[in-house]
Design a protein around this motif. Structure first.
Motif, PDB file in Angstrom:
ATOM      1  N   ILE A  45      -7.713   0.362   6.858  1.00 30.41           N
ATOM      2  CA  ILE A  45      -6.641  -0.140   6.323  1.00 30.41           C
ATOM      3  C   ILE A  45      -5.440   0.193   6.565  1.00 30.41           C
ATOM      4  CG2 ILE A  45      -5.908  -2.186   4.902  1.00 30.41           C
ATOM      5  CD1 ILE A  45      -8.335  -1.188   2.879  1.00 30.41           C
ATOM      6  N   ARG A  46      -4.596  -1.158   7.527  1.00 24.73           N
ATOM      7  CA  ARG A  46      -2.993  -0.514   7.502  1.00 24.73           C
ATOM      8  C   ARG A  46      -2.048  -0.382   6.682  1.00 24.73           C
ATOM      9  NH1 ARG A  46      -2.846  -0.725  13.111  1.00 24.73           N
ATOM     10  NH2 ARG A  46      -3.476  -2.212  14.198  1.00 24.73           N
ATOM     11  N   ALA A  47      -0.944  -0.013   6.242  1.00 27.11           N
ATOM     12  CA  ALA A  47      -0.535   0.422   5.512  1.00 27.11           C
ATOM     13  C   ALA A  47       0.553  -1.221   5.251  1.00 27.11           C
ATOM     14  CB  ALA A  47       0.757   1.704   5.407  1.00 27.11           C
ATOM     15  N   LYS A  48       0.391  -1.457   5.821  1.00 31.28           N
ATOM     16  CA  LYS A  48       1.721  -2.654   5.579  1.00 31.28           C
ATOM     17  C   LYS A  48       0.489  -3.645   4.751  1.00 31.28           C
ATOM     18  CE  LYS A  48       1.335  -4.535  10.134  1.00 31.28           C
ATOM     19  NZ  LYS A  48       1.732  -5.003  11.327  1.00 31.28           N
ATOM     20  N   ARG A  49      -0.316  -3.650   5.331  1.00 33.76           N
ATOM     21  CA  ARG A  49      -1.349  -4.681   4.899  1.00 33.76           C
ATOM     22  C   ARG A  49      -1.332  -4.203   2.788  1.00 33.76           C
ATOM     23  NH1 ARG A  49      -7.033  -7.863   6.958  1.00 33.76           N
ATOM     24  NH2 ARG A  49      -7.357  -8.312   4.889  1.00 33.76           N
ATOM     25  N   LEU A  50      -2.266  -2.880   2.671  1.00 37.07           N
ATOM     26  CA  LEU A  50      -2.296  -2.292   1.736  1.00 37.07           C
ATOM     27  C   LEU A  50      -0.608  -2.509   0.328  1.00 37.07           C
ATOM     28  CD1 LEU A  50      -3.248   1.248   2.117  1.00 37.07           C
ATOM     29  CD2 LEU A  50      -4.698  -0.433   1.472  1.00 37.07           C
ATOM     30  N   LEU A  51       0.189  -2.701   0.886  1.00 38.44           N
ATOM     31  CA  LEU A  51       1.297  -3.042   0.649  1.00 38.44           C
ATOM     32  C   LEU A  51       1.437  -4.779  -0.103  1.00 38.44           C
ATOM     33  CD1 LEU A  51       4.394  -0.644   2.234  1.00 38.44           C
ATOM     34  CD2 LEU A  51       3.396  -0.579   0.131  1.00 38.44           C
ATOM     35  N   ALA A  77       8.329   5.065   6.330  1.00 37.31           N
ATOM     36  CA  ALA A  77       9.159   4.740   6.425  1.00 37.31           C
ATOM     37  C   ALA A  77       8.815   3.499   7.116  1.00 37.31           C
ATOM     38  CB  ALA A  77       9.133   5.658   7.958  1.00 37.31           C
ATOM     39  N   LEU A  78       9.471   2.350   7.928  1.00 37.19           N
ATOM     40  CA  LEU A  78       9.062   1.352   8.691  1.00 37.19           C
ATOM     41  C   LEU A  78       8.057   1.738   9.478  1.00 37.19           C
ATOM     42  CD1 LEU A  78       9.357  -1.693   8.337  1.00 37.19           C
ATOM     43  CD2 LEU A  78      11.436  -1.355  10.111  1.00 37.19           C
ATOM     44  N   SER A  79       7.171   2.326  10.218  1.00 36.14           N
ATOM     45  CA  SER A  79       7.060   2.651  11.749  1.00 36.14           C
ATOM     46  C   SER A  79       5.913   3.202  11.137  1.00 36.14           C
ATOM     47  CB  SER A  79       7.946   3.989  12.102  1.00 36.14           C
ATOM     48  OG  SER A  79       8.061   5.082  10.462  1.00 36.14           O
ATOM     49  N   ALA A  80       5.878   3.437   9.857  1.00 34.90           N
ATOM     50  CA  ALA A  80       4.561   3.311   9.568  1.00 34.90           C
ATOM     51  C   ALA A  80       3.844   3.010   8.507  1.00 34.90           C
ATOM     52  CB  ALA A  80       4.999   5.096   8.161  1.00 34.90           C
ATOM     53  N   MET A  81       3.956   1.647   9.241  1.00 32.41           N
ATOM     54  CA  MET A  81       3.448   0.117   8.301  1.00 32.41           C
ATOM     55  C   MET A  81       2.525   0.237   9.213  1.00 32.41           C
ATOM     56  SD  MET A  81       4.811  -1.272   5.726  1.00 32.41           S
ATOM     57  CE  MET A  81       5.457   0.574   5.708  1.00 32.41           C
ATOM     58  N   ASP A  82       1.805   0.255  10.749  1.00 32.68           N
ATOM     59  CA  ASP A  82       1.070   0.396  10.908  1.00 32.68           C
ATOM     60  C   ASP A  82       0.225   1.718  10.854  1.00 32.68           C
ATOM     61  OD1 ASP A  82       1.764  -2.439  12.225  1.00 32.68           O
ATOM     62  OD2 ASP A  82       2.824  -1.380  14.027  1.00 32.68           O
ATOM     63  N   VAL A  83       0.058   2.969  10.306  1.00 32.17           N
ATOM     64  CA  VAL A  83      -0.536   3.268  10.186  1.00 32.17           C
ATOM     65  C   VAL A  83      -1.549   3.186   9.571  1.00 32.17           C
ATOM     66  CG1 VAL A  83      -0.931   5.791   9.025  1.00 32.17           C
ATOM     67  CG2 VAL A  83       1.334   5.368  10.334  1.00 32.17           C
ATOM     68  N   ALA A 133       7.806  -7.222   8.878  1.00 35.70           N
ATOM     69  CA  ALA A 133       5.812  -6.339   8.507  1.00 35.70           C
ATOM     70  C   ALA A 133       5.163  -6.693   6.746  1.00 35.70           C
ATOM     71  CB  ALA A 133       6.619  -4.847   7.987  1.00 35.70           C
ATOM     72  N   LEU A 134       6.317  -6.560   5.612  1.00 39.24           N
ATOM     73  CA  LEU A 134       5.698  -6.908   4.738  1.00 39.24           C
ATOM     74  C   LEU A 134       5.706  -8.711   3.530  1.00 39.24           C
ATOM     75  CD1 LEU A 134       6.974  -3.819   2.884  1.00 39.24           C
ATOM     76  CD2 LEU A 134       4.667  -4.461   3.944  1.00 39.24           C
ATOM     77  N   GLY A 135       7.041  -9.467   4.384  1.00 38.76           N
ATOM     78  CA  GLY A 135       6.498 -10.629   3.976  1.00 38.76           C
ATOM     79  C   GLY A 135       8.021 -10.837   3.359  1.00 38.76           C
ATOM     80  N   VAL A 136       8.140 -12.474   3.542  1.00 38.17           N
ATOM     81  CA  VAL A 136       9.188 -12.546   2.496  1.00 38.17           C
ATOM     82  C   VAL A 136      10.236 -12.419   0.854  1.00 38.17           C
ATOM     83  CG1 VAL A 136       9.583 -14.138   3.893  1.00 38.17           C
ATOM     84  CG2 VAL A 136       8.585 -15.312   2.357  1.00 38.17           C
ATOM     85  N   ASP A 137       8.886 -12.174   0.511  1.00 38.01           N
ATOM     86  CA  ASP A 137       8.847 -11.836  -0.977  1.00 38.01           C
ATOM     87  C   ASP A 137       8.702 -10.401  -1.227  1.00 38.01           C
ATOM     88  OD1 ASP A 137       8.982 -14.836  -1.708  1.00 38.01           O
ATOM     89  OD2 ASP A 137       6.768 -14.805  -1.690  1.00 38.01           O
ATOM     90  N   ARG A 138       8.488  -9.321  -0.615  1.00 33.91           N
ATOM     91  CA  ARG A 138       8.543  -7.939  -0.812  1.00 33.91           C
ATOM     92  C   ARG A 138       9.438  -7.270  -0.989  1.00 33.91           C
ATOM     93  NH1 ARG A 138       4.475 -10.162  -2.226  1.00 33.91           N
ATOM     94  NH2 ARG A 138       2.260 -10.011  -1.251  1.00 33.91           N
ATOM     95  N   ALA A 139      11.012  -7.819  -1.735  1.00 31.97           N
ATOM     96  CA  ALA A 139      11.871  -7.008  -0.654  1.00 31.97           C
ATOM     97  C   ALA A 139      11.565  -6.030  -2.273  1.00 31.97           C
ATOM     98  CB  ALA A 139      13.486  -7.635  -1.340  1.00 31.97           C
ATOM     99  N   ALA A 140      11.267  -6.348  -3.374  1.00 28.87           N
ATOM    100  CA  ALA A 140      10.950  -4.655  -4.269  1.00 28.87           C
ATOM    101  C   ALA A 140       9.567  -3.999  -3.998  1.00 28.87           C
ATOM    102  CB  ALA A 140      10.644  -5.268  -6.129  1.00 28.87           C
ATOM    103  N   VAL A 141       9.030  -4.139  -2.709  1.00 27.51           N
ATOM    104  CA  VAL A 141       8.097  -3.859  -2.580  1.00 27.51           C
ATOM    105  C   VAL A 141       9.054  -2.557  -1.426  1.00 27.51           C
ATOM    106  CG1 VAL A 141       6.001  -2.820  -0.903  1.00 27.51           C
ATOM    107  CG2 VAL A 141       6.349  -4.756  -3.004  1.00 27.51           C
TER     108      VAL A 141
END
Length: 134
Positions: free
Chosen positions: A106-112, A95-101, A77-85
């Protein structure tokens, strides 16, 4: 019964697998296996990265203590460098399930992924009347 010194000298040793050293060894082994799993997933997601670049990323992901499937889903969902996020998201209750909200188009995962802090995304969701919790 004669007194012994130190007072625990006649105590029975802990059964194998029940002592502090055994627990610590199991914990280290679990962490190493989780780190190895993270390394494998990261290597598949980012084959262009070298071992020296993957190792610290794998350690960061392993320190989160996620289940392997959950770790794989967050990386996807967020990419390999996003452990801190991900740590920020779990702290904020996202929640992980909220990444597509979708928030403000704009989707939450894109914002993050774009660098918006997790608490800012959470505030944006609240202003839209959405929940990002599980």
């Amino acid at each position: 019964m004669p007194l012994t010194w130190p007072p625990y000298a006649d105590a029975r040793p802990a059964p194998p697998g029940h002592g502090r050293a055994d627990r610590d060894a199991r914990r280290r082994e679990d962490h190493r296996s989780l780190e190895s799993y993270a390394f494998t997933i990261l290597n598949r997601q980012a084959p262009h990265l070298r071992t020296a670049q993957l190792r610290p990323r794998a350690q960061a992901w392993a320190q989160l203590g996620l289940w392997p499937e959950e770790m794989q889903a967050w990386i996807g969902a967020l990419g390999v460098d996003r452990a801190a996020v991900v740590l920020d998201c779990t702290t904020a209750g996202i929640a992980l399930s909220a990444m597509d909200v979708v928030l403000d188009g704009i989707r939450a995962k894109r914002l993050l992924r774009g660098g918006e802090p997790a608490f800012s995304v959470l505030a944006r969701a609240a202003s839209c009347g959405r929940s990002l919790g599980a």
